[in-house]
Design an enzyme around this catalytic site. Sequence first.
Site, mmCIF file in Angstrom:
data_model
loop_
_atom_site.group_PDB
_atom_site.id
_atom_site.type_symbol
_atom_site.label_atom_id
_atom_site.label_comp_id
_atom_site.label_asym_id
_atom_site.label_seq_id
_atom_site.Cartn_x
_atom_site.Cartn_y
_atom_site.Cartn_z
ATOM 1 C CB CYS A 1 -27.354 -25.921 -60.827
ATOM 2 S SG CYS A 1 -27.094 -24.336 -61.603
ATOM 3 C CG ASN B 1 -24.562 -29.085 -60.849
ATOM 4 O OD1 ASN B 1 -24.283 -29.934 -60.021
ATOM 5 N ND2 ASN B 1 -24.102 -27.851 -60.770
ATOM 6 N N GLY B 2 -23.132 -27.493 -63.600
ATOM 7 C CA GLY B 2 -21.737 -27.445 -64.026
ATOM 8 C C GLY B 2 -21.514 -26.242 -64.906
ATOM 9 N N GLY C 1 -29.043 -24.119 -54.898
ATOM 10 C CA GLY C 1 -29.436 -22.950 -55.685
ATOM 11 C C GLY C 1 -30.750 -22.397 -55.205
#
Length: 491
Positions: free
Chosen positions: A32, A132-133, A58
């Site tokens: 992402c 994100n992650g 993404g």
Amino acid sequence: MEQPSKLPEPFTPTFSMKHASLHIDDRPREECGVVGVSGLDSASESAFLSLYALQHRGQEAAGIFTFDEDGPHILKGAGLVGDVFDKWSLRKLLGRTAVGHVRYSTSGGNDLDNIQPIIARYSRGNIALAHNGNLTNHFDLRKRLVDEGAIFRTTSDSETLIHLIAKSRHDSIDAQVDDALTHLEGAYSIVLAIDNVIYAARDPRGFRPLVLGQKGEGHIVASETCALDILGADFVRDVEPGEVIKIIDGTVEKLRSLPSADQPAPCVFELVYFARPDSRISGISVDRARRAFGRRLASEHPVEADAVIAVPDSANSAALGFAECSGIPFELGMLRNHYIGRTFINPSQKDRDFGARMKYNPVREVVEGKRVVVVDDSLVRGTTSRSLVRMLRKSGAAKVHFRIGSPPVRWPCFYGIDMPTKGELIGSALSVKEIEEGLGVDSLGYLSLDGMLEAVAETGPYCTACFSGDYPAPLVDVDKGFVSEQGPTNC
Ligand code: AMP
């Protein structure tokens, strides 16, 4: 193209589903990218441009949330940024505050509800979350929240944070956000809007990148500096591991540092593969890091050859480093088609090299009769590389020496990189000798783990879990049996 709308009551996001066709690429996919914009007129346009620059992170879906005096506005959809938004839809996303996201699902599958920013309304305002992650205690937290009566709208790990904020008993919103973040374990670079206030946070190990930029009166937070460059914004600094900042109408305030981890552990795979080479993340230029990997690779695995060629584009910098150190000329021996996002494939065309051929083609005039060194950034499943070797031999290459700008990928990623499970990783299943034979190359050389880390020693330490199996953040969901130790399977 559907148009964004003012949020009706109850909230229903607007979706566009232009590109629901087949993926031809059976490689693992990217994760992402996030962006937050505050204090700029037409913040949605800035967010759009930044997402455009972050598209490599993404390609599955994109979304933008904005807020103005009339309230929140949102548009999200499946597909590329340029397909989800157009100038008309962006004009309806009003306000000087925006949060945007591009995704491929690292957690939660890819149904439309999971497209971010995830939106909710709670007692204190409208929340839009871009993450994100990957949280390593997501299932544990989720179970506890559900047991307490929470109803989840998505299957995404990110929604957990929204519930934690909404149920926090603290008075101020700042304290609620802060409180919620302290429950999270694992990897998160987060951009969160509550009405017109943006909060940006990076987990204490700083697994995923997050940078702060400035343009005029406004500030921008984004996954990588390439998202600032496209706006003509100046890079201010990285959001530090564990740092939480707040931005209101362009003014940045540092809220706090989360309890620090033993040491930061930004993901070294961002440098190897994910981030764009024109970005600067976690204090280092991605291009410079990759060139250093390539130079080191050349010194660890020298070979006699006539040309160094890269598997474009992610290995270009490493190949240049290899050429520089070895003295073997860099040649454009392989081209990549940049327009193959999603395509209808006739099943009869699906021979074993078809996917790779759609994407890559050797330049016969460069490789014919030559001993070539092919530099790739990493080997994951090994399927593409096998096809590339066959294609190069068919184009007349006399010798094919494969060099990889990172160590063997042996372990699954639980921190948000979309890797296959352990059993599917060629580096986990086979020895280097066996991989060499399997690929059909004349020689194979991987960059050593020590060599990789020494090449970027000035900006380390890094998370090397996918190469070393050393996981810096606890894998709570694995330990509690919610997630297989083989790796998240929905990636
Ligand atoms: P393969 O070994 O055929 O699975 O493909 C490896 C190539 O995929 C590498 O050279 C990278 O360029 C790219 N790659 C590595 N990791 C990922 C990932 N997590 N998602 C998408 N592509 C990746």
